[in-house]
Enzyme design. Sequence first.
Site, PDB file in Angstrom:
ATOM      1  N   HIS A 209       1.158  -1.439  -0.124  1.00 49.20           N
ATOM      2  CA  HIS A 209      -0.007   0.356  -0.121  1.00 49.20           C
ATOM      3  C   HIS A 209       0.469   1.446  -0.325  1.00 49.20           C
ATOM      4  CE1 HIS A 209      -3.648   1.820   0.780  1.00 49.20           C
ATOM      5  NE2 HIS A 209      -2.953   3.032   1.145  1.00 49.20           N
ATOM      6  N   ALA A 210       1.173   2.060  -0.915  1.00 49.50           N
ATOM      7  CA  ALA A 210       1.300   3.543  -0.994  1.00 49.50           C
ATOM      8  C   ALA A 210       1.360   4.003  -0.612  1.00 49.50           C
ATOM      9  CB  ALA A 210       0.820   4.710  -2.262  1.00 49.50           C
TER      10      ALA A 210
ATOM     11  N   HIS B   9       0.002  12.189  -5.077  1.00 48.52           N
ATOM     12  CA  HIS B   9      -0.209  12.388  -4.030  1.00 48.52           C
ATOM     13  C   HIS B   9       0.841  11.827  -2.953  1.00 48.52           C
ATOM     14  CE1 HIS B   9      -3.444  10.385  -0.771  1.00 48.52           C
ATOM     15  NE2 HIS B   9      -2.299  10.496  -0.281  1.00 48.52           N
ATOM     16  N   GLU B  10       1.176  10.950  -3.302  1.00 48.85           N
ATOM     17  CA  GLU B  10       2.901  10.841  -2.775  1.00 48.85           C
ATOM     18  C   GLU B  10       3.599  11.430  -2.595  1.00 48.85           C
ATOM     19  OE1 GLU B  10       2.159   8.897  -0.479  1.00 48.85           O
ATOM     20  OE2 GLU B  10       0.598   7.279  -1.234  1.00 48.85           O
TER      21      GLU B  10
ATOM     22  N   HIS C  71       3.063  14.230   0.427  1.00 51.54           N
ATOM     23  CA  HIS C  71       3.227  14.008   1.097  1.00 51.54           C
ATOM     24  C   HIS C  71       4.451  14.332   1.829  1.00 51.54           C
ATOM     25  CE1 HIS C  71      -0.466  12.213   3.233  1.00 51.54           C
ATOM     26  NE2 HIS C  71       0.117  11.184   1.804  1.00 51.54           N
TER      27      HIS C  71
ATOM     28  N   GLU D 150      -3.195  14.438   2.931  1.00 51.79           N
ATOM     29  CA  GLU D 150      -3.523  13.832   2.111  1.00 51.79           C
ATOM     30  C   GLU D 150      -4.381  14.923   0.885  1.00 51.79           C
ATOM     31  OE1 GLU D 150      -3.139  10.932   1.944  1.00 51.79           O
ATOM     32  OE2 GLU D 150      -2.853  10.757   4.387  1.00 51.79           O
TER      33      GLU D 150
ATOM     34  N   HIS E  91      -6.768   0.387   5.243  1.00 52.57           N
ATOM     35  CA  HIS E  91      -6.739   1.262   7.010  1.00 52.57           C
ATOM     36  C   HIS E  91      -7.362   0.646   7.806  1.00 52.57           C
ATOM     37  CE1 HIS E  91      -6.156   3.690   3.081  1.00 52.57           C
ATOM     38  NE2 HIS E  91      -5.840   4.183   3.667  1.00 52.57           N
TER      39      HIS E  91
ATOM     40  N   TYR F 275      -9.361  11.384   4.389  1.00 53.98           N
ATOM     41  CA  TYR F 275      -9.597  11.376   2.795  1.00 53.98           C
ATOM     42  C   TYR F 275     -10.702  11.961   2.376  1.00 53.98           C
ATOM     43  CZ  TYR F 275      -5.410   7.799   2.951  1.00 53.98           C
ATOM     44  OH  TYR F 275      -4.948   7.529   3.777  1.00 53.98           O
TER      45      TYR F 275
HETATM   46  O1  X8Z Z   1      -4.034   5.731   1.350  1.00 54.85           O
HETATM   47  C1  X8Z Z   1      -4.592   6.545   0.240  1.00 54.85           C
HETATM   48  C2  X8Z Z   1      -3.541   6.785  -0.355  1.00 54.85           C
HETATM   49  C3  X8Z Z   1      -1.701   6.649   1.049  1.00 54.85           C
HETATM   50  S1  X8Z Z   1      -1.908   7.696   2.211  1.00 54.85           S
HETATM   51  C4  X8Z Z   1      -2.214   5.726  -1.020  1.00 54.85           C
HETATM   52  N1  X8Z Z   1      -5.497   6.657  -0.446  1.00 54.85           N
HETATM   53  C5  X8Z Z   1      -6.806   6.404  -0.143  1.00 54.85           C
HETATM   54  C6  X8Z Z   1      -6.812   4.734  -0.719  1.00 54.85           C
HETATM   55  O2  X8Z Z   1      -5.807   4.493  -1.042  1.00 54.85           O
HETATM   56  O3  X8Z Z   1      -7.977   4.106   0.149  1.00 54.85           O
HETATM   57  C7  X8Z Z   1      -5.202   7.776  -1.171  1.00 54.85           C
HETATM   58  C8  X8Z Z   1      -6.822   7.768  -1.645  1.00 54.85           C
HETATM   59  C9  X8Z Z   1      -7.905   6.968  -0.659  1.00 54.85           C
HETATM   60 ZN    ZN Z   2      -1.885   9.587   1.575  1.00 50.84          ZN
END
Ligand code: X8Z
Ligand code: ZN
Length: 614
Positions: A355-356, A385-386, A389, A413, A513, A523
């Site tokens: 997961h990024a 997005h990354e 951060h 975010e 998450h 988010y």
């Molecule tokens: O988890 C993330 C990022 C890392 S903070 C890739 N996002 C959420 C997800 O993937 O569920 C970005 C958008 C929503």
């Molecule tokens: Zn993020």
Amino acid sequence: MQSTFKLTTAAILVAASLSACNGDNTVKNAAKAATVVSKALTAQDAEKFLATTEKELVQLNLEGSRAAWINANFITQDTSALAAAADQKSTEAGVRFAMQAAKFDAVEVSADQRRKLNILKQSLVMPAPQDPAKSAELAKIGAELNSLYGKGNYTTKSGETLSLGEMTATMATSRNYDELLEMWQGWRTISPAMKPLYIRQAELGNEGAQGLGYADLGAMWRSNYDMPADDFAKELDRLWGQIKPLYDDLHCYVRSELGKTYGEDKVPQDQPIPAHLLGNMWAQSWGNIYDLVAPENADPGYDVTKQLASHNYDEIKMVKGAESFFTSLGFEALPETFWQRSLFTKPADRDVACHASAWDLDAKDDIRIKMCIQKTGEDFSVIHHELGHNFYQRAYQNQPVYYQNSANDGFHEAIGDTIALSVTPKYLKEIGLIDTIPDESKDIGLLMKMALNKIAFIPFGLMVDQWRWKVYSGEVTPENYNSAWWELREKYQGVTAPIDRNINAFDPGAKYHVPAGVPYSRYFLAHIQQFEFHRALCEISGNTDPIHRCSIYNNKDAGAALNTVLEMGSSQPWQAAYKVLTGNEQMDATAILDYFAPLHTWLKDKNQGKQCGF
Ligand code: X8Z
Ligand code: ZN
């Protein structure tokens, strides 16, 4: 777990750990102790406490991030144990700091000291009870949950073992109902094993939050927004109320198009949409089914994934491309160590947390990303997005450690996404990825693609923590974890499980998450904020195009304005930072509604005579 910290940041890391103030840890006793001691305490004592704590935090953050980084990049029994030990140490310290900070509640201190003390009291994401055995247990659970997710895979009926990345790719591209269903179901086989761990984590996290004076862990999470926790929950409802009419029209149109593709027996027109048909493992963003719903005569005629391939973009070139957007705004290039130390591709020979995420190891310049990049337009956006951060982390590195964080967690975010909103056809042409800018008559196609990603996400962004808040408050009990999850999925998103869920199913655990313990409201906020930021930056850049065609690429004034907010870190209430950029102290959905106004008109027209609602 640690990566949680790094998705948040150092100041939160601070809070994420704990100490062994042994003994009775009820709120009442803690509060009583605070009152008695506070008589003797002064603002000078606060200054001393904050200075000593700052030093400890810097050290804890560094140790914790290193252990977490190694664990996330090489998931093994040993690295999980080491990460759990570091997590326990830092969580215990964080609880100790929070308890000590509470002793200054009745002491007259400066506004700056009060803000720092409050940050110490509030920002732990998973506070442990003040009992070393329980804090060790909590840290171990966190590491195990992360490891279950990171190692997760599925062996298909035909015997092939697939990673989440591979299944994600199929979810994006397959239009075969049964194949999609197998992927959807397959990924959810990783999470029943998480349920007992999750139940216990919620108990311990709640006990930790209660020890710090909160009703439960959800209340503690909601207390982080420079406003009363209850007002924050109302604020989310208000914002959702602004968006819902547009979402409902998008949902209605998409459902009817999916009915045409898969048949109305599979996609009943008066029911929520089966969750496996929306192009994404969690039905959280729907851009991958653009081809199924693309407006006739308004398709912009290019596909970023294909353009990346035809221009020989590999993973590094994609990251370099995103970096150059930031440098075009006046930000300094990423350090050499970023390129040496980041993880860009999924290693073949070991388990990593794919997961990024973006990391700041030392609050100096050791910034990195960790991401199993796929060469798609979607991941090109995630890279922006990354990097958002990382550039934020770097901008606030001269703040005291307490303020090395975003103004609120939605800001963190939102920054990279704000930049990605400027990845418009004009920009793509400028960097040579496309040859011609589609005519304005194709704008509905562009807006549709964007809405599938951004508008579709919003109710998902809201429901994840609605679920967790109910779990933490005890309103939802373990027997009902899964059914409550699907009730919220249906209520907010209008999507439904495509098949009856087994009694052991724990579908929330199949979303990163949840096992990783990363709060999700951020988010939801980010999706509202990024449009406000984009509008403000476009104005600063002197843009005269419609807002969805505006790109701030190369505009140093916009870059400087953005940097002003980033540099502030969390030194001011978020409302002040918001005002610097947008002129407002309150979040508002009008920027996103204005952005999509032409699409909304178009959708209302297309939906005439259709049965909408779910
Ligand atoms: O988890 C993330 C990022 C890392 S903070 C890739 N996002 C959420 C997800 O993937 O569920 C970005 C958008 C929503
Ligand atoms: Zn993020």
